[in-house]
Design a protein around this motif. Structure first.
Motif, short mmCIF file in Angstrom:
data_model
loop_
_atom_site.label_atom_id
_atom_site.label_comp_id
_atom_site.label_asym_id
_atom_site.label_seq_id
_atom_site.Cartn_x
_atom_site.Cartn_y
_atom_site.Cartn_z
N ASN A 1 -12.53 4.62 -3.91
CA ASN A 1 -11.48 5.13 -4.78
C ASN A 1 -11.90 6.45 -5.44
OD1 ASN A 1 -9.51 2.71 -4.90
ND2 ASN A 1 -11.53 1.79 -5.30
N GLY B 1 -8.22 -2.45 -5.27
CA GLY B 1 -7.90 -1.92 -3.95
C GLY B 1 -8.89 -0.87 -3.48
N ALA B 2 -8.61 -0.35 -2.28
CA ALA B 2 -9.45 0.67 -1.65
C ALA B 2 -8.67 1.97 -1.50
CB ALA B 2 -9.93 0.18 -0.28
N PRO C 1 0.83 -1.21 0.00
CA PRO C 1 0.00 0.00 0.00
C PRO C 1 0.86 1.25 0.00
CG PRO C 1 0.15 -0.88 2.22
CD PRO C 1 0.87 -1.86 1.33
N ASN D 1 -3.98 -0.82 -1.31
CA ASN D 1 -4.79 0.35 -0.97
C ASN D 1 -3.93 1.60 -0.82
OD1 ASN D 1 -6.84 -1.63 -0.71
ND2 ASN D 1 -6.37 -1.89 1.47
N GLN D 2 -4.61 2.76 -0.79
CA GLN D 2 -3.98 4.05 -0.52
C GLN D 2 -2.83 4.39 -1.47
OE1 GLN D 2 -3.90 1.96 2.71
NE2 GLN D 2 -6.08 2.42 2.77
N ASN E 1 -7.75 4.30 -3.46
CA ASN E 1 -6.72 4.65 -4.43
C ASN E 1 -7.15 5.87 -5.24
OD1 ASN E 1 -4.89 2.48 -3.91
ND2 ASN E 1 -6.32 1.10 -4.96
N GLY F 1 -12.91 -1.99 -6.53
CA GLY F 1 -12.59 -1.66 -5.15
C GLY F 1 -13.64 -0.79 -4.50
#
Length: 443
Positions: A378, A348-349, A305, A326-327, A351, A375
């Motif tokens: 985002n 992902g989360a 991440p 993520n991030q 992003n 995700g």
């Protein structure tokens, strides 16, 4: 009057000899300084000046820094902090530089706190061991070449991966894995903190081109652990272009990953990251004639991440950019010329992804989709330059995504699937293939 003397031998302040072998035969009782005109032969480039350390009779020989005189003294190389590869006995004439000579000389130069200076040309080498505090400087990434010998079939230039090999600096060199004559082996693999690779080309790797790694140990990072990779070209690898396993938070500037994973189609990656990085001008791509391309040009694993990239082009492969973590932030980048279904796959989360989609297409795959959004939470802010099969695929969206897309297209469909009820979408694509989708958050 008769003069009393304790030594009737003639004294010489300085003499010249042809080779290092000749130096060993010089009497340390009568000479204090010797200039060699070559290493193994006069005029081979290994000329150097040696001075006698008469008080030292115990230091073992470590060529080229310390040479033991036949009568017990120690000849020590005079240098200004730089020692040339030719002074170590390395050759650029096509002759193989053997592993025992390479590694012992590199160790001797490094122990003396000196920098090893490589010349213009190609050094054919066996395996080279990277050691802590090693510093190499070449004439440029296209002019100084270290090439794996035919049939080496093992890792070419590597550190010990059981420990951290810290404070390694390599500037202005090319490492050639000689893939045409080797079926196995990484080209350059280094585990340690404070790595500096600048103006480095890694080419024709039998397997992976570059591997970097680091285990965080508090006692080993008084000056931090982040590494610097600048002006890196990795061109043609059988396996991954760059296996980036750290050091975490390292800087990548002007990195090109060209034709990685050619051993088997849709199997390897241009850059596979298990730790986060900070990139500026990262550019993976494939030549149009290349049939075997990476599964993803850049693959961000779930364990990485917080990656950031700006001013970068994600091009080629079966997917130019695949994100599992993520991030991350990918800002003001271009994503295009995929050989597969999508330019970006985001699982992902939280992003952030911005820039331009589909500015160009590979001739073998003119119609594709822009981004697969699976995700949560985002932010997507993109301009569509021609993703005929849909700028965005909402199938699998988990909600909380803020999506803003604009653009123009002559054909195709604007998007695929239905946004999640908790997504906020403002999509405006003009032209015959465009459409408008405006959707506020719905509880």
């Amino acid at each position: 009057m008769t003069e009393t003397t304790t030594n009737n031998a003639v004294q010489f302040d300085c003499i010249g000899v042809d080779t290092l072998t000749d130096l060993r035969a010089v009497s340390s009782a009568t000479t204090r300084k010797v200039s060699t005109l070559g290493f193994a032969a006069r005029g081979d480039g290994g000329h150097a000046d040696y001075v006698l350390d008469a008080a030292d009779t115990t230091t073992p020989e470590s060529s080229p820094m310390v040479i033991v005189a036949y009568d017990g003294g120690r000849w020590k190389l005079m240098h200004d902090g730089n020692v040339t590869a030719e002074q170590c006995g390395f050759k650029r004439d096509g002759t193989v530089n053997t592993q025992n000579v390479l590694n012992s000389a590199i160790a001797a130069v490094t122990k003396a706190g000196a920098r090893l200076m490589w010349g213009h040309g190609t050094y054919v080498c066996e395996h080279i061991a990277i050691i802590p505090n090693m510093s190499w400087v070449g004439k440029g990434q296209f002019f100084t070449v270290l090439k794996a010998r035919d049939g080496l079939n093992q890792d070419f230039i590597t550190s010990d991966f059981n420990i951290n090999t810290n404070n390694v600096s390599v500037v202005g060199m090319q490492f050639h894995g000689n893939r045409a004559s080797n079926i196995n082996g990484q080209t350059f693999a280094l585990k340690g903190a404070k790595q500096t690779l600048r103006q480095v080309t890694i080419t024709q790797s039998a397997l992976h081109g570059l591997i970097t790694d680091f285990d965080i140990v508090d006692g080993e990072r008084p000056l931090g652990f982040e590494s610097t990779y600048e002006d890196i070209l990795i061109d043609t690898t059988g396996g991954h272009g760059w296996m980036y396993n750290g050091p975490t938070d390292s800087s990548m500037t002007n990195v090109t990953l060209l034709d990685c994973g050619v051993l088997k189609d849709n199997t390897y990656f241009g850059l596979i990251a298990s730790r986060n990085f900070r990139a500026d001008n990262l550019h993976p791509w494939n030549r149009s004639s290349t049939s075997h391309v990476p599964a993803a040009s850049v693959y961000i694993q779930a364990s990485a991440p917080g990656c950031t990239a700006v001013n970068s082009h994600f091009e080629g492969g079966h997917c130019p950019l695949k994100i599992l973590s993520n991030q991350n932030s990918f800002s003001d980048c271009d994503y295009y010329a995929t050989r597969g279904v999508y330019c970006i796959e985001n699982y992902g989360a939280a992003n952030k992804i911005s820039g331009v989609l589909g500015a160009a297409a590979a001739a073998v795959n003119p119609n594709y989709r822009g981004i697969l959004l699976q995700g949560v939470g985002n932010m997507v802010d993109l301009t569509d330059g021609g993703c005929v099969n849909g700028t965005i695929d909402f199938n699998g969206s988990q909600g909380g995504n803020l999506v803003r897309i604009s653009g123009y297209r002559n054909s195709g469909v604007p998007y695929v699937g239905t946004p999640h009820p908790a997504d906020v979408v403002n999509l405006v694509l003009l032209g015959p293939g465009g459409g408008v989708l405006t959707k506020a958050y719905s509880a």
